[in-house]
Design a protein around this motif. Sequence first.
Motif, PDB file in Angstrom:
ATOM      1  N   VAL A 199      13.851   9.723   2.385  1.00 23.42           N
ATOM      2  CA  VAL A 199      12.670   9.621   1.531  1.00 23.42           C
ATOM      3  C   VAL A 199      11.929   8.351   1.934  1.00 23.42           C
ATOM      4  O   VAL A 199      12.484   7.249   1.850  1.00 23.42           O
ATOM      5  CB  VAL A 199      13.053   9.577   0.046  1.00 23.42           C
ATOM      6  N   LEU A 200      10.693   8.501   2.389  1.00 20.96           N
ATOM      7  CA  LEU A 200       9.914   7.392   2.939  1.00 20.96           C
ATOM      8  C   LEU A 200       8.766   7.055   1.987  1.00 20.96           C
ATOM      9  O   LEU A 200       7.998   7.927   1.590  1.00 20.96           O
ATOM     10  CB  LEU A 200       9.361   7.780   4.316  1.00 20.96           C
ATOM     11  N   ILE A 201       8.647   5.766   1.637  1.00 22.04           N
ATOM     12  CA  ILE A 201       7.628   5.318   0.684  1.00 22.04           C
ATOM     13  C   ILE A 201       6.887   4.131   1.281  1.00 22.04           C
ATOM     14  O   ILE A 201       7.511   3.110   1.600  1.00 22.04           O
ATOM     15  CB  ILE A 201       8.250   4.873  -0.656  1.00 22.04           C
ATOM     16  N   PRO A 202       5.565   4.205   1.472  1.00 18.75           N
ATOM     17  CA  PRO A 202       4.818   3.031   1.938  1.00 18.75           C
ATOM     18  C   PRO A 202       5.014   1.856   0.989  1.00 18.75           C
ATOM     19  O   PRO A 202       5.058   2.036  -0.238  1.00 18.75           O
ATOM     20  CB  PRO A 202       3.366   3.521   1.949  1.00 18.75           C
ATOM     21  N   ALA A 203       5.147   0.675   1.538  1.00 16.68           N
ATOM     22  CA  ALA A 203       5.417  -0.512   0.725  1.00 16.68           C
ATOM     23  C   ALA A 203       4.175  -1.082   0.083  1.00 16.68           C
ATOM     24  O   ALA A 203       4.238  -2.082  -0.623  1.00 16.68           O
ATOM     25  CB  ALA A 203       6.079  -1.598   1.584  1.00 16.68           C
ATOM     26  N   VAL A 204       3.023  -0.471   0.331  1.00 20.34           N
ATOM     27  CA  VAL A 204       1.784  -0.905  -0.289  1.00 20.34           C
ATOM     28  C   VAL A 204       1.158   0.297  -0.971  1.00 20.34           C
ATOM     29  O   VAL A 204       1.530   1.441  -0.734  1.00 20.34           O
ATOM     30  CB  VAL A 204       0.793  -1.494   0.735  1.00 20.34           C
ATOM     31  N   ARG A 205       0.159   0.022  -1.812  1.00 15.57           N
ATOM     32  CA  ARG A 205      -0.497   1.106  -2.528  1.00 15.57           C
ATOM     33  C   ARG A 205      -1.131   2.090  -1.567  1.00 15.57           C
ATOM     34  O   ARG A 205      -1.664   1.719  -0.536  1.00 15.57           O
ATOM     35  CB  ARG A 205      -1.579   0.540  -3.453  1.00 15.57           C
ATOM     36  N   SER A 206      -1.100   3.346  -1.942  1.00 16.72           N
ATOM     37  CA  SER A 206      -1.667   4.378  -1.096  1.00 16.72           C
ATOM     38  C   SER A 206      -3.138   4.607  -1.374  1.00 16.72           C
ATOM     39  O   SER A 206      -3.821   5.255  -0.600  1.00 16.72           O
ATOM     40  CB  SER A 206      -0.889   5.688  -1.291  1.00 16.72           C
ATOM     41  N   ASP A 207      -3.654   4.123  -2.508  1.00 21.75           N
ATOM     42  CA  ASP A 207      -5.083   4.255  -2.791  1.00 21.75           C
ATOM     43  C   ASP A 207      -5.501   3.147  -3.732  1.00 21.75           C
ATOM     44  O   ASP A 207      -4.702   2.382  -4.231  1.00 21.75           O
ATOM     45  CB  ASP A 207      -5.417   5.638  -3.372  1.00 21.75           C
ATOM     46  N   ARG A 208      -6.808   3.065  -4.020  1.00 22.48           N
ATOM     47  CA  ARG A 208      -7.356   1.963  -4.809  1.00 22.48           C
ATOM     48  C   ARG A 208      -6.894   2.008  -6.262  1.00 22.48           C
ATOM     49  O   ARG A 208      -6.948   1.010  -6.968  1.00 22.48           O
ATOM     50  CB  ARG A 208      -8.889   1.993  -4.748  1.00 22.48           C
ATOM     51  N   ARG A 261       0.829   6.035  -5.347  1.00 29.75           N
ATOM     52  CA  ARG A 261       1.735   5.905  -4.223  1.00 29.75           C
ATOM     53  C   ARG A 261       2.047   7.285  -3.664  1.00 29.75           C
ATOM     54  O   ARG A 261       1.983   8.290  -4.356  1.00 29.75           O
ATOM     55  CB  ARG A 261       3.036   5.224  -4.653  1.00 29.75           C
ATOM     56  N   SER A 262       2.374   7.305  -2.405  1.00 29.30           N
ATOM     57  CA  SER A 262       2.792   8.542  -1.774  1.00 29.30           C
ATOM     58  C   SER A 262       4.238   8.393  -1.338  1.00 29.30           C
ATOM     59  O   SER A 262       4.728   7.291  -1.117  1.00 29.30           O
ATOM     60  CB  SER A 262       1.900   8.866  -0.569  1.00 29.30           C
ATOM     61  N   ALA A 263       4.910   9.511  -1.232  1.00 26.93           N
ATOM     62  CA  ALA A 263       6.281   9.537  -0.714  1.00 26.93           C
ATOM     63  C   ALA A 263       6.426  10.820   0.078  1.00 26.93           C
ATOM     64  O   ALA A 263       5.749  11.812  -0.180  1.00 26.93           O
ATOM     65  CB  ALA A 263       7.298   9.471  -1.844  1.00 26.93           C
ATOM     66  N   ARG A 264       7.311  10.805   1.021  1.00 27.91           N
ATOM     67  CA  ARG A 264       7.468  11.959   1.891  1.00 27.91           C
ATOM     68  C   ARG A 264       8.928  12.068   2.309  1.00 27.91           C
ATOM     69  O   ARG A 264       9.600  11.053   2.534  1.00 27.91           O
ATOM     70  CB  ARG A 264       6.563  11.787   3.102  1.00 27.91           C
TER      71      ARG A 264
END
Length: 684
Positions: free
Chosen positions: A554-563, A567-570
């Motif tokens: 499960v991969l989660i960007p460490a910063v916000r995905s939008d303003r 958050r996004s996860a994949r």
Amino acid sequence: MSKPVSTVSAAEISRLAGVTRATVSNWRRRHADFPKSIGGSEARPQFDLHEVQKWLAEHGNEASASAVSELRSLVRARSTPDTVARLLQALRRGESGWTAPGFEAGLGDEVTQLLDRAVAEAGARTAIDILGERALEETAATGVYITPAWLADLMAALATASGPEAEAEVESVRAVLDPACGSGSLLLAAARTGATQLAGQDALPVQVQRARLLIEAETALEPDMRTGDSLTADAFPDLRADAVVCNPPYGQRDWGASELAFDPRWDYGLPPRGEPELAWVQHALAHLRPGGTAAVLLPPAVATRPSGRKIRANLVRTGALRAVIGLAPGSAQPWHVGLQIWLLRRPRPAAPVADSMLFVDTTGVPATGDGENSAVTDTVLRAWRAFDGPDPDTPIESGVAAGIRLVDVLTEEVDLTPAGYVRSALDSGTVSDQVGEAIRSLSGAATDLTSAADDMRGWSAGSGVSWRYVTIADLANHGQLELIRSILPGAESAVSAGRAPADEPDLGLAPDLNPGAPQRRMLTAPDIAAGVPASGTATVSVAATSVEVRAGDVLIPAVRSDRTGGRSARVADTEDAGAIRGPHIHTLRVDPDRLDPWFLAGFLTGAENISATRTSTVRFDPSRLRIPVLGLAEQQRYGELFRQLFTLRTAARRATEAAEQVAELVTTGLTAGALAPEDAEDGR
């Protein structure tokens, strides 16, 4: 006299222990033996670091031996900004590690020992910046910005790329000057391109020492670093470098206009008091050998202000200004401004003046996201090398770059804004082909979206149950998953897909500047959000120490995905498996017999978790996120729906982006005259 102790705040304790701030507060209330505060304020108490570490160990929560945290605490608790400034000046990098000859024993010894550990743990930039930031705390200077590593690499590559006229005289660029060196990012980038003689000057002594230490730590070079204002007290009056790189201070009110009125550097005109940036431009030119190149980062107003028109005209007319490259807002501080790179070349005596100059507008080039700008880097270098190569008439990318005749630039205003020139040079055939291709992409994306919507099924009305929740930290502690946190870019990878944000260390030499390095695929944070395959690359030597993606991660960007803070996860699939994890990505590696990965990814991006992690900063701690406690079969039912939603969102995002691209291309083509409406009578 007792020895001063190193202190930590409650927030730092939470990071040491891998728990939330609320957990630390609970410990303080519930455990009578928790260390008492020894300073700070009621709202921001400070604790003895060693007592905290001892308490955590006694209660089964071993604090991570973070040299970075200890170094930060040490210099805050036992030194003043002036003390650290003197320590920076004394520090030396030797074969056996850091030393501080002549500095008082005790503090100096402790700092050098921690510095060795912190450099190994987080990189030289992070370790040295801890000292530099403490030393600057009482400095009134503003605008002390670090040039983002990707941008520093781009500027260095542009300035050190020898054109055809230089090849007969020098084999490579050796001597590079940065007259406003700051903490050394640009000089370090120049060293990565092969420069061996580095000279830098800055008005702040602390910045000079930071730059020296960073370069000495990262290279085998001994830079010539000097203190002073380069405009009013030039420390290198006789230096003629192969290249100059510079991100000068903007908007200086008192830069010495009156006392420098007869300065010999002003070959292109006396800079008005309100045009300090044009003084820096001419300073850079004055320090170049004939044929040498300078890359100067400037605010866009320099290209249009009426007061600088005559100097701009002289720079264009003589061929000294070779290119203006427009960057999108967010490329560097100040973030809200779209800065420009001016490429200048000192004319050779009696050499013919070029009849054209290059304009590049990168605002329409999609950034790789999260501060990663390899697409911009590749576009700019490709355009510059084509224009500055042996055949300057080589076609340049329509809609992004254009070679413009000097006579067309020397208008009444001498406006050097790239966008206007790039639009005026659009090729109608190319634009028409681009529109056709964009419409085909839109049609395919719309089909995928319709299919994803048709496939959405498998839910019914819920009973409104109340769940019991568990945190990611608890799951990790019980072995149900492994939390692999995002690693600082400098420690994890050197990527062609991007560069770190301005407050992080350099990523190292990008593969596009080291084309012979073996490569491996890299999955980036934007890839995760967009649902696309790995788009980045990493050198094999660096990839060997990086995290390899496995199917089911499960991969989660460490910063916000939008303003909005979303958050996004994949969940990684078999196509992702084997790629190297890029920077700014947290990884949850689950036990599939106990946790369904899509169930986990779905609840981690739910409204409750987004709200819990929305703060004033863009980063977040994944260990604080919560998921409901459900059996595996129930998890799998939820997981299947979350997987369908991910497919739907990905298809919708692609369709939206395709529609925006069609609209932008057609609008640009119509307004620039490259496209025209069909004639209804003849069917054109």
